[in-house]
Scaffold this active site. Sequence first.
Site, PDB file in Angstrom:
ATOM      1  N   GLU A 106      29.308 -64.717 -32.441  1.00 20.72           N
ATOM      2  CA  GLU A 106      30.688 -64.862 -32.869  1.00 20.72           C
ATOM      3  C   GLU A 106      31.647 -64.663 -31.700  1.00 20.72           C
ATOM      4  OE1 GLU A 106      28.101 -63.828 -36.263  1.00 20.72           O
ATOM      5  OE2 GLU A 106      28.434 -62.942 -34.288  1.00 20.72           O
ATOM      6  N   PRO A 150      13.308 -63.722 -28.853  1.00 16.90           N
ATOM      7  CA  PRO A 150      13.625 -63.215 -30.192  1.00 16.90           C
ATOM      8  C   PRO A 150      15.114 -62.989 -30.367  1.00 16.90           C
ATOM      9  CG  PRO A 150      12.700 -61.463 -28.843  1.00 16.90           C
ATOM     10  CD  PRO A 150      12.600 -62.723 -28.027  1.00 16.90           C
ATOM     11  N   GLY A 168      21.575 -61.878 -22.875  1.00 22.36           N
ATOM     12  CA  GLY A 168      22.439 -62.715 -22.062  1.00 22.36           C
ATOM     13  C   GLY A 168      21.732 -63.717 -21.182  1.00 22.36           C
ATOM     14  N   GLU A 169      20.436 -63.985 -21.438  1.00 22.32           N
ATOM     15  CA  GLU A 169      19.700 -64.912 -20.587  1.00 22.32           C
ATOM     16  C   GLU A 169      19.239 -66.169 -21.333  1.00 22.32           C
ATOM     17  OE1 GLU A 169      17.755 -62.687 -16.902  1.00 22.32           O
ATOM     18  OE2 GLU A 169      16.576 -62.425 -18.736  1.00 22.32           O
TER      19      GLU A 169
END
Length: 426
Positions: free
Chosen positions: A67, A270, A312-313
């Site tokens: 979001e 995941p 963040g990857e």
Amino acid sequence: MSAALPLSLRAYRLATACFRPFAGLLLDKRQRRGKEDASRRPERLGIAGRPRPEGRLAWLHGASVGEAITLLPLAEKLAAEGYRILMTTGTVTSAALMAERLPAGAIHQFVPLDVPAFVRRFLTHWRPDLACFLESELWPGMIMEIKAAGIPLALVNGRMSPRSFARWSRVPGTSTALLGRFDLIAAQSEDDGRRFATLGAPRVVVTGNLKFDAPLPPADPAALQALKQAVADRPLWLAAATHDGEEALAGDVHAAHKDRFPGLLTLIVPRHPDRGAAIAGALREKGLTVALRSEGGALEARPDVYVANTVGEMGLFYRLARIVFVGKSLIGKGGQNPIEPVKLGAAVLHGPHVQNFITAYGALDAADGAVVVNSAEDLSAAVARLLADPAEVERLAGGGASAIAALSGALERTLSALLPLGARLP
């Protein structure tokens, strides 16, 4: 205003006010589970961690990582219009990501718990000139306090599923009292807009889905090059944003096809990184070799499965794989976002449960730009077919890209609907 509230909302306000002395216990429990930042806990009580900047302030709120990323382009547009930006989220992972990706000068805070005293404290300090919630964030206490303070309030990228609509329809007084406090609801689709209007929202416009205009996830060039070198010429596919149970299916797909495709590599990212160790253990019990990225597992060791349980990857792995299964769609409900892998050139596979992104998946499927897999057997067959047919991967990727490109433009429409709410402000 409280006298005009239906009994349900008055009861909610009383219950949350009574909860105030126990807020610390809830935060203690969440902190033990790694879901709170100990150094920033006061923010959850409405105690600001930063001074309010001068000038007009737009407050944008999204629940978590996805979001918040969706709101980033809107934050940049509002900043260009002269607003200072306050972004709130509710998760530790989203806070870490916003520290890296918010526009210059923007501020991140954890959203206060929906307790009247905490929300009033938050609003007294920040005094936002515009408040924007995303999608289906309908916190009754917050909504009531915002409107009591006279702050223009909007719901952007508004989404109302048939199931949620049915629930809200059973309490029409409550839904009208809440949705009637929004000055604007910018809905994702005509169906969403009709549901909001039926439930009592006074002003609804259909602007489309902001996720089609969201920025692509970044990728460190050096890290991407290192991954490409480690993978070399291995055939590979990615199971992305998976939920419990889907990782086991990915392991079964690998086991079924590793002899046919020598060197096959299965990548798993995941949805919840903290499950990484459990996923790796379960896959090892299937006889697969597994490397865990959070523990420094190396692709050079040529594992069967590489579990990228880091934050963040995602941009790295969407750029690495041309075949992507998007999770929470085969086991689980709602589906995860397919837009990013499509924009980065992947052929997308997905299960039947895609209610959360029905417009995107509907467009992809209508354009024959994705593959629907209704079972574990379907997933296994589709992965094998695409691994064996690079031309089909290219065809699917191209069809998907065209379908998604045709759905862009929500950002400008949303901004145009929002700006008049603050036009009266100095």
